[in-house]
Design a protein around this motif. Structure first.
Motif, PDB file in Angstrom:
ATOM      1  N   ASN A 236       0.827  -1.219   0.000  1.00 48.90           N
ATOM      2  CA  ASN A 236       0.000   0.000   0.000  1.00 48.90           C
ATOM      3  C   ASN A 236       0.854   1.259   0.000  1.00 48.90           C
ATOM      4  OD1 ASN A 236      -2.552   1.170  -0.051  1.00 48.90           O
ATOM      5  ND2 ASN A 236      -2.489   1.563   2.143  1.00 48.90           N
TER       6      ASN A 236
ATOM      7  N   ILE B  24       3.283  15.875   1.076  1.00 51.10           N
ATOM      8  CA  ILE B  24       1.972  16.004   1.743  1.00 51.10           C
ATOM      9  C   ILE B  24       1.907  17.317   2.557  1.00 51.10           C
ATOM     10  CG2 ILE B  24       0.317  14.873   3.297  1.00 51.10           C
ATOM     11  CD1 ILE B  24       1.927  12.272   2.803  1.00 51.10           C
TER      12      ILE B  24
ATOM     13  N   LEU C 176      -4.306  12.017   7.390  1.00 51.08           N
ATOM     14  CA  LEU C 176      -3.930  10.924   6.470  1.00 51.08           C
ATOM     15  C   LEU C 176      -4.491   9.581   6.894  1.00 51.08           C
ATOM     16  CD1 LEU C 176      -0.206  11.393   5.383  1.00 51.08           C
ATOM     17  CD2 LEU C 176      -2.281  11.778   4.081  1.00 51.08           C
TER      18      LEU C 176
HETATM   19  P1  ADP Z   1      -6.175   6.242  -1.259  1.00 50.25           P
HETATM   20  O1  ADP Z   1      -4.871   5.817  -1.734  1.00 50.25           O
HETATM   21  O2  ADP Z   1      -7.314   5.411  -1.601  1.00 50.25           O
HETATM   22  O3  ADP Z   1      -6.430   7.691  -1.463  1.00 50.25           O
HETATM   23  P2  ADP Z   1      -4.831   6.028   1.244  1.00 50.25           P
HETATM   24  O4  ADP Z   1      -5.317   5.889   2.688  1.00 50.25           O
HETATM   25  O5  ADP Z   1      -3.877   5.032   0.844  1.00 50.25           O
HETATM   26  O6  ADP Z   1      -6.088   6.111   0.357  1.00 50.25           O
HETATM   27  O7  ADP Z   1      -4.160   7.420   1.168  1.00 50.25           O
HETATM   28  C1  ADP Z   1      -4.800   8.444   1.606  1.00 50.25           C
HETATM   29  C2  ADP Z   1      -4.258   9.684   1.000  1.00 50.25           C
HETATM   30  O8  ADP Z   1      -2.943   9.908   1.495  1.00 50.25           O
HETATM   31  C3  ADP Z   1      -4.086   9.701  -0.440  1.00 50.25           C
HETATM   32  O9  ADP Z   1      -5.293  10.074  -1.110  1.00 50.25           O
HETATM   33  C4  ADP Z   1      -3.002  10.695  -0.700  1.00 50.25           C
HETATM   34  O10 ADP Z   1      -3.520  11.970  -0.801  1.00 50.25           O
HETATM   35  C5  ADP Z   1      -2.192  10.612   0.532  1.00 50.25           C
HETATM   36  N1  ADP Z   1      -0.954   9.920   0.387  1.00 50.25           N
HETATM   37  C6  ADP Z   1      -0.676   8.671   0.792  1.00 50.25           C
HETATM   38  N2  ADP Z   1       0.577   8.387   0.522  1.00 50.25           N
HETATM   39  C7  ADP Z   1       1.129   9.427  -0.092  1.00 50.25           C
HETATM   40  C8  ADP Z   1       2.416   9.726  -0.659  1.00 50.25           C
HETATM   41  N3  ADP Z   1       3.450   8.802  -0.660  1.00 50.25           N
HETATM   42  N4  ADP Z   1       2.627  10.905  -1.202  1.00 50.25           N
HETATM   43  C9  ADP Z   1       1.655  11.785  -1.233  1.00 50.25           C
HETATM   44  N5  ADP Z   1       0.401  11.586  -0.744  1.00 50.25           N
HETATM   45  C10 ADP Z   1       0.162  10.422  -0.176  1.00 50.25           C
END
Ligand code: ADP
Length: 768
Positions: A664, A706, A714
Motif C-alpha cells: 500500500n 503532503i 492521512l
Molecule cells: P487512497 O490511496 O485510496 O487515497 P490512502 O489511505 O492510501 O487512500 O491514502 C490516503 C491519502 O494519502 C491519499 O489520497 C493521498 O492523498 C495521501 N498519500 C498517501 N501516501 C502518499 C504519498 N506517498 N505521497 C503523497 N500523498 C500520499
C-alpha cells in the motif's frame, strides 16, 4: 431699644416744647403789640387834643386881645394881623371867617401857608351845609361847637369848621375857623405813617381820613375819641400783627436751638439705631456662633496658650458626659478626661511638642474617659488659634467620636475581605480596566497569575473579542464570546460588561474563564463521534468484505483446484516438469491461495482477530512485495529500488499483513510520483534495524509530498485526495501496525516527496 424709644420721646417732647414756646412767644408778643398800640393811640389822641385845645385857646384869644376902644374896621385890621400870625404858626388853621347874626361874612382871613384860602368873601352868606347846625348850636348855647367834616374841591383833605362866639367893637359875631383834620393828625402822629401803623379818622364810624390796609395781613386796631371834637370823631390806629417768623429774634434763637436739638436728637437716634443694629447683629452672630459651636458634631475645647481650658461646646460636654462644667474650666493638662498611663503620657508629650512650636498642629487617636468611667474611640486634632493680626490666642482642641466610623470601617474591611476572598477563590480571571486610560483598576489573583499586574492581558482579550464580534461590540454594554489566546494556547469564555466604578466613571469588567479543558473534551467527544461513525462505516465495510470473502472463497478455491488439476493433467500428459507452464500453473494456484489468504485476513481483520505473528525471513517478504509491486510499477512506468540491510534476516510479523502495508505504501508512493510531469516516478524500500533491534521499513518517493494540513488526516478512514481513491489504505495500514505494536510516521523526503517509516518492534520484545 430702650435708649432709642427714650430718644424718640425726648424728640417729641422737644418738638411739643418748641411749639408751646412758639405759641407763648406769639401770644406775649401780641399782648405787647396791643399794649404798644394802645399807648401809641392814646399818645396820639392826647397830642391831637392838646393841639386842638391849644388852637381853640389861641383862636378865642384873637378877639379877646383886641382893645375895647377900637372901631370895627380897626378891630378887623388888628384881627387880620393876629389871625395871620396865628395861621402862620398853626398849619391846621387854614381860614378864619367872622359872620354876623345873619350869617353874612364880615371878615375872611386865609392862611398864608399853602392850601390857605378863603372860601367865602366878606359880604357872602356863610351857607356851608355841615356848618349850619354848628352855627345854630353856638348861637343857642354861646359856646364853641364843631361842624361835620367836609371836603373842598380844591383839596380833598377833610376839614372841620370851629364855630365860636366873638366880639369885635362891642358887636357879637361868630368866628368860623376852617381846620385841616389831616394837618392836625399829622401833627399828632409826627408823621408816623409807616408800615407798622395805619392811622384813620372816623366820623360816625366812617373813615374820613383813611389809610390803605392790606387785607391779607391780620391786624389789631384801637379807637379813641379825639377830644375836644364831638364823640362822633374817633382816631383809629391799626397795627399789623407782627409776623412770628419774621420779626421775633427770640423765636429764631429758640427755633435754631430747637432745630439743633432735634438734629442732635436725630443724630442720637441714628447713632442709637446703628448701635442697636450693630449690637443686634453682634448678638445674632454670637448666638449663631454659639449655635454653630454647639451644633458641631465634634467636641470643641478652647484653651489659652498654656493649655488652660477657657471654653467647651455642648457636644464636648455631651461626648465626655461632663456634669460640672465649671470643674472643667480652668483645668491645665493633663485634663481629667485623659486616660492614665502611656496614652495620657503621649498626649502630654504631644501637647508639649506643639506648645514648643515644633509642629504647628497635630492629630491623635485615643480613648478619652467619661465621668462614669467608660471610654470611647476619639480622634483629637489640636490646632493653634491665631487672630487676623497674627496674635496667638491659644489652642483649639477638636474631639470627634469615631467609634461608629471604626465599626463601619471594620465592617467595610470585613465586607471587602469577604468580597476579595470570593473573587480570589473564583477560578475565573477577573479584571477591571478604565477604558479611557487603559489602567488596571482591579484584578484578582487568577488574573495576576495569568497576565501579571498590568492591563495587557485584559486589553488583548478585549481586542480578540472585538476582532471576533466586530466593531459593533465596542459600544455594547454586555458582551461575551469564546476566544482563543494564541500566545497562551488557551481558550477562554470571555464576558465583558460596562459597570460604574467607585468614582462614578464607566469602567470595563472582564471575566475570563479558562475553557481549554472543556474545549478539549468537546473536541474529543466530536472526534469520538466521528470515529464511531467511521467505525460503523468500517463495520459495514467489514461485513461487506466478509460476505465478499465468503462469495470469493469458493471461486478462488475452484481456481486453485483447477490449477492443481491442470498441473496433474499436464504431468499425466507427460509435460516435462521444467516446462514453464508448470511455473505459471503453480503461480495461478499460489496467487489464488494468496487471494484466499488475503480474503481470509480481511475477514479476520474485520473481526479484529489478532495477527498471526511469525518470524519471517526478510528476503521472502521483499520478494513477495517486489513481485506484487512490479505490476503497479509497470503501469506507471515507475522505478522501485529495494535496499535490505545485510545484518537483517528475519522480521517478527504477520507476513501477509505487513506485505499489505508495504504494498500500500509503495502503491501510494508510485501514484504520488507519477502525477508529476517530466520525471520518472521513483520509489525506494529500505529495510534495516536499529540498536534496539527494531525493524524499520522506509518507503520514500519523489512525489508531490503532503501538506501539513493533510498530514493530520492521512490516517483518517475515507480520507483521500484522489478521485478514485477510497481513503482506507493508510487507515488499514495504521490498524495493522497498531496490531503489531509498531509505529507508522511520515516525514518529508530530502528534495521532494515523502518518506513513510514503519517501525516494528524486535522479535524479542514482542515475545516478552
Ligand atoms: P487512497 O490511496 O485510496 O487515497 P490512502 O489511505 O492510501 O487512500 O491514502 C490516503 C491519502 O494519502 C491519499 O489520497 C493521498 O492523498 C495521501 N498519500 C498517501 N501516501 C502518499 C504519498 N506517498 N505521497 C503523497 N500523498 C500520499
Amino acid at each position: 431699644m430702650f435708649g432709642v424709644i427714650m430718644t424718640w420721646i425726648m424728640l417729641i417732647c422737644v418738638i411739643i416744647g418748641l411749639l408751646f414756646i412758639g405759641r407763648v412767644i406769639q401770644s406775649e408778643d401780641q399782648k405787647s403789640q396791643l399794649s404798644q398800640l394802645h399807648q401809641t393811640t392814646e399818645l396820639w389822641a392826647e397830642t391831637f387834643s392838646v393841639r386842638l385845645n391849644s388852637d381853640l385857646d389861641r383862636l378865642s384869644q384873637l378877639q379877646n386881645a383886641l382893645p375895647v376902644n377900637l372901631n370895627f374896621s380897626q378891630g378887623i385890621d388888628r384881627l387880620q394881623h393876629q389871625a395871620r400870625d396865628l395861621m402862620q404858626s398853626r398849619r391846621e388853621i387854614l381860614e378864619i371867617n367872622y359872620i354876623d347874626s345873619n350869617n353874612r361874612v364880615v371878615a375872611a382871613f386865609a392862611s398864608p401857608l399853602p392850601f390857605g384860602d378863603i372860601t367865602f368873601k366878606a359880604g357872602d352868606i356863610y351857607n356851608r351845609e355841615g356848618t349850619a347846625s354848628a352855627i345854630l348850636r353856638t348861637k343857642r348855647t354861646g359856646s364853641s361847637s364843631f361842624s361835620a367834616p367836609y371836603s373842598l374841591p380844591i383839596e380833598g383833605s377833610p376839614f372841620i369848621d370851629l364855630v365860636s362866639p366873638a366880639q369885635i367893637a362891642q358887636t357879637r359875631y361868630l368866628q368860623i375857623t376852617r381846620l385841616s383834620i389831616w394837618s392836625l393828625l399829622r401833627h399828632a402822629t409826627q408823621n408816623r405813617q409807616d408800615s407798622a401803623y395805619r392811622i384813620s379818622l372816623l366820623y360816625n364810624d366812617k373813615a374820613i381820613v383813611a389809610a390803605s390796609t392790606d387785607s391779607r395781613r391780620q391786624s389789631i386796631t384801637h379807637r379813641m375819641h379825639l377830644a375836644p371834637l364831638p364823640t362822633s370823631f374817633e382816631l383809629q390806629v391799626s397795627s399789623y400783627a407782627q409776623g412770628l417768623l419774621t420779626q421775633n429774634t427770640l423765636f429764631w434763637v429758640i427755633s435754631a436751638l430747637g432745630i439743633f436739638l432735634v438734629v442732635a436728637l436725630l443724630g442720637l437716634i441714628r447713632f442709637n439705631w446703628r448701635q442697636n443694629s450693630t449690637e443686634t447683629a453682634l448678638r445674632a452672630e454670637s448666638a449663631l456662633r454659639k449655635t454653630i459651636a454647639d451644633s458641631q458634631l465634634s467636641g470643641l475645647q478652647v484653651t489659652d496658650r498654656k493649655g488652660r481650658i477657657v471654653y467647651t461646646n455642648r457636644t464636648f460636654e455631651e461626648l465626655l458626659d461632663i456634669k460640672d462644667h465649671e470643674k472643667l474650666l480652668g483645668q491645665l493638662p493633663p485634663y481629667s478626661y485623659w486616660p492614665q498611663g502611656d496614652a495620657g503620657f503621649r498626649l502630654m508629650e504631644l501637647f508639649e511638642t506643639i506648645k514648643r512650636g515644633q509642629i504647628n498642629s497635630a492629630s491623635y487617636e485615643f480613648r478619652p474617659i467619661r465621668s462614669d468611667g467608660s471610654s470611647f474611640n476619639a480622634f483629637l486634632h489640636i490646632s493653634p488659634m491665631i487672630t487676623v493680626e497674627g496674635t496667638h490666642l491659644g489652642w483649639l482642641w477638636t474631639i470627634s467620636d469615631i467609634t461608629e466610623i471604626r465599626q463601619a470601617q471594620e465592617r467595610v474591611t470585613a465586607a471587602h475581605e469577604r468580597f476579595t476572598r470570593v473573587l480570589e477563590s473564583m477560578q475565573d480571571a477577573i479584571s477591571v480596566v478604565d477604558p479611557q486610560s487603559d489602567i488596571l483598576l482591579f484584578s484578582n489573583s487568577v488574573y495576576d497569575s495569568l497576565f501579571g499586574d498590568d492591563s495587557l492581558g485584559h486589553m488583548q482579550a478585549h481586542e480578540e473579542l472585538i476582532n471576533q464580534l466586530g466593531d459593533k461590540a465596542k459600544d455594547a454594554p454586555d458582551i461575551s464570546a469564546d476566544i482563543y489566546i494564541e500566545k497562551m494556547d488557551r481558550w477562554f469564555a470571555l464576558h465583558e460588561r460596562i459597570i460604574t466604578w467607585t468614582d462614578r466613571t464607566a469602567v470595563r469588567l472582564q471575566i475570563l474563564s479558562d475553557i481549554t479543558e472543556r474545549r478539549k473534551s468537546e473536541n474529543l467527544l466530536a472526534e469520538q463521534q466521528a470515529r464511531s461513525e467511521q467505525n460503523s462505516r468500517l463495520v459495514t465495510m467489514g461485513e461487506m468484505a466478509s460476505s465478499l470473502a465468503h462469495e470469493l472463497n469458493q471461486p478462488l478455491t475452484a481456481i486453485s483446484n483447477y490449477a492443481f488439476i491442470v498441473g496433474s493433467m499436464m504431468k499425466k500428459a507427460g509435460v516435462p516438469e521444467e516446462h514453464e507452464m508448470f511455473y505459471s500453473v503453480s503461480r495461478i494456484e499460489a496467487q489464488a491461495q494468496r487471494a484466499a489468504g488475503i480474503i481470509q485476513r480481511i475477514r479476520s481483520f474485520t473481526k479484529r482477530s489478532e495477527p498471526k505473528m511469525e518470524s519471517i525471513p526478510v528476503m521472502n517478504l521483499v520478494k513477495e512485495v517486489k513481485e506484487l509491486a512490479s505490476i503497479q510499477a509497470r503501469r506507471h512506468n515507475a522505478k522501485i529500488q529495494y535496499y535490505v540491510a545485510p545484518d537483517l534476516t528475519t522480521v517478527w510479523c504477520d507476513e501477509i499483513m505487513i506485505e499489505q502495508v508495504l504494498l500500500n505504501l509503495i502503491k501510494n508512493g508510485i501514484e504520488a510520483s507519477a502525477g508529476i510531469e517530466g520525471q520518472k516516478p521513483e520509489v525506494s524500500l529500505t529495510i534495516y534495524s536499529d540498536i534496539d533491534h527494531h525493524v524499520i521499513f522506509e518507503v520514500a518517493d519523489n512525489g508531490c509530498g503532503i501538506d501539513d494540513e493533510h498530514k493530520a488526516h492521512l490516517f483518517d478512514p475515507f480520507f483521500t485526495t484522489k478521485s478514485s481513491g477510497m481513503g482506507m489504505g493508510l487507515n488499514i495500514c495504521r490498524t495493522i501496525v497498531e496490531l503489531h505494536h509498531g509505529r507508522l510516521t511520515i516525514s518529508d523526503n530530502i528534495g521532494r516527496g515523502t518518506i513513510f517509516t514503519l517501525t516494528l518492534p524486535s522479535e524479542k520484545k514482542q515475545t516478552d
